[in-house]
Design an enzyme around this catalytic site. Sequence first.
Site, PDB file in Angstrom:
ATOM      1  CE  LYS A 111      -4.434  -1.575   1.849  1.00 33.91           C
ATOM      2  NZ  LYS A 111      -5.433  -1.405   2.906  1.00 33.91           N
ATOM      3  CE  LYS A 191      -8.989 -10.449  -2.744  1.00 36.41           C
ATOM      4  NZ  LYS A 191      -9.958 -10.008  -1.796  1.00 36.41           N
ATOM      5  CE  LYS A 194     -14.714  -4.185  -0.146  1.00 30.66           C
ATOM      6  NZ  LYS A 194     -14.238  -3.642   1.101  1.00 30.66           N
TER       7      LYS A 194
HETATM    8  P1  ATP Z   1      -9.602  -5.477  -1.921  1.00 37.05           P
HETATM    9  O1  ATP Z   1      -9.540  -6.532  -2.966  1.00 37.05           O
HETATM   10  O2  ATP Z   1      -9.651  -4.094  -2.450  1.00 37.05           O
HETATM   11  O3  ATP Z   1      -8.614  -5.680  -0.801  1.00 37.05           O
HETATM   12  P2  ATP Z   1     -11.773  -6.985  -1.026  1.00 37.05           P
HETATM   13  O4  ATP Z   1     -12.778  -7.082  -2.106  1.00 37.05           O
HETATM   14  O5  ATP Z   1     -10.824  -8.102  -0.797  1.00 37.05           O
HETATM   15  O6  ATP Z   1     -10.996  -5.636  -1.221  1.00 37.05           O
HETATM   16  P3  ATP Z   1     -12.063  -6.667   1.798  1.00 37.05           P
HETATM   17  O7  ATP Z   1     -12.716  -5.513   2.479  1.00 37.05           O
HETATM   18  O8  ATP Z   1     -10.583  -6.798   1.892  1.00 37.05           O
HETATM   19  O9  ATP Z   1     -12.545  -6.699   0.295  1.00 37.05           O
HETATM   20  O10 ATP Z   1     -12.689  -8.013   2.301  1.00 37.05           O
HETATM   21  C1  ATP Z   1     -13.915  -8.110   2.929  1.00 37.05           C
HETATM   22  C2  ATP Z   1     -14.217  -9.573   3.108  1.00 37.05           C
HETATM   23  O11 ATP Z   1     -14.614 -10.173   1.856  1.00 37.05           O
HETATM   24  C3  ATP Z   1     -13.050 -10.403   3.614  1.00 37.05           C
HETATM   25  O12 ATP Z   1     -13.522 -11.276   4.599  1.00 37.05           O
HETATM   26  C4  ATP Z   1     -12.590 -11.187   2.399  1.00 37.05           C
HETATM   27  O13 ATP Z   1     -12.013 -12.436   2.736  1.00 37.05           O
HETATM   28  C5  ATP Z   1     -13.873 -11.366   1.601  1.00 37.05           C
HETATM   29  N1  ATP Z   1     -13.600 -11.433   0.164  1.00 37.05           N
HETATM   30  C6  ATP Z   1     -13.092 -10.445  -0.586  1.00 37.05           C
HETATM   31  N2  ATP Z   1     -12.986 -10.821  -1.873  1.00 37.05           N
HETATM   32  C7  ATP Z   1     -13.462 -12.093  -1.958  1.00 37.05           C
HETATM   33  C8  ATP Z   1     -13.627 -13.036  -3.029  1.00 37.05           C
HETATM   34  N3  ATP Z   1     -13.300 -12.738  -4.273  1.00 37.05           N
HETATM   35  N4  ATP Z   1     -14.148 -14.251  -2.753  1.00 37.05           N
HETATM   36  C9  ATP Z   1     -14.485 -14.561  -1.488  1.00 37.05           C
HETATM   37  N5  ATP Z   1     -14.353 -13.726  -0.439  1.00 37.05           N
HETATM   38  C10 ATP Z   1     -13.848 -12.509  -0.642  1.00 37.05           C
END
Ligand code: ATP
Length: 324
Positions: A111, A191, A194
């Site tokens: 980051k 994956k 966001k």
């Molecule tokens: P970023 O990718 O920007 O870090 P993110 O989409 O991973 O964001 P987070 O706020 O880090 O979102 O995660 C929120 C929750 O969603 C966490 O518990 C994470 O494990 C779950 N999560 C995020 N992306 C996925 C995915 N593609 N499949 C399953 N679970 C997910």
Amino acid sequence: MKTVLSGIQPSGNFHIGNLYGAINQWVRMQNEYDIIAMVADLHAITIPQDPKKLQEKIKEVVALNLAAGIDPNKSHIFIQSENPDHTYLAWILNTITSFGQLERMTQFKEKSQKHEENVGLFDYPVLMAADILLYQTDEVPVGEDQKQHLELARDLAEKFNSRFGEVFKIPAAYIVNETARIMSLQNPEMKMSKSDSNPLGAINLLDSEEEIRGKIKKAVTDSSSSISRNAGSAAISNLLTIYASFNNQTLDQVYSELEGKSYGEFKNLLADVVVKKLLEIQKRYQEIREDEQALRKILDQGRDYAISKSSQTLLEVKEKVGLV
Ligand code: ATP
Ligand code: LTN
């Protein structure tokens, strides 16, 4: 009853990966665990946020969680910044954290290369340790990227306990079912995320029907043209996993149902179930989001519950350290 603390940042758009990988898991655990769901707004501001949008995003996450099935009569949902015990404990934990421990954090390294560096970004894992330790948490549902932070929370708890006397419970990771991992619709090696720069990669919970159908239509597949149990590429497996999750089925059941169907036909079926489910969530979301008073009441109750637990831990900490 065991306590589970989970944190979600109010930034970016919530997608079906968050729904199946996180929110739905909490919904399922509600009867067996004391779930404390925290909106990590103090963590979110370690990366510049538009102040006008931040407030809106905070309410959006809360309403989405409730719309997806978090029951405020069973679980507790609150906003991190509304409980000042978090920053207080983080400060005390800072005094037993070494630079080296924080310099090793891969999320900080990543980051701080992408964004303007700041001390908050460096200290992020200590605040997260405070979040967890304040509630004598038994289990923390964390994805791969947050495991290192949980390890730090465990290390700091052990260090504090051995230096000042037993206060903190040592938290464990709650490993989320692997099939719940949903990949990008555009790149099945990545994956669904966001922070993906390609807007076609993720289906957001608040996408319109047209957007959902468009994204599924454009999702990458492979050179074959119909579903076959033995020849599934990562892209098709991902779409089938989404179909299975939305229908509450196993992959095996899904193959039995869909084997031989053309990719075109399958995509239409998939779009139908995703649209149906997300429109239901969106309808509940609108109702919850519009009733500001009811939302505020749920958050007040969540905050009061959080403080009733965290204040006990913090008092013990202050006594051990010699602050009272
Ligand atoms: P970023 O990718 O920007 O870090 P993110 O989409 O991973 O964001 P987070 O706020 O880090 O979102 O995660 C929120 C929750 O969603 C966490 O518990 C994470 O494990 C779950 N999560 C995020 N992306 C996925 C995915 N593609 N499949 C399953 N679970 C997910
Ligand atoms: N860093 C986490 C969010 C988070 C969290 C927590 C998760 C903040 N505090 C405490 C679990 C426990 C993230 O970015 N997903």
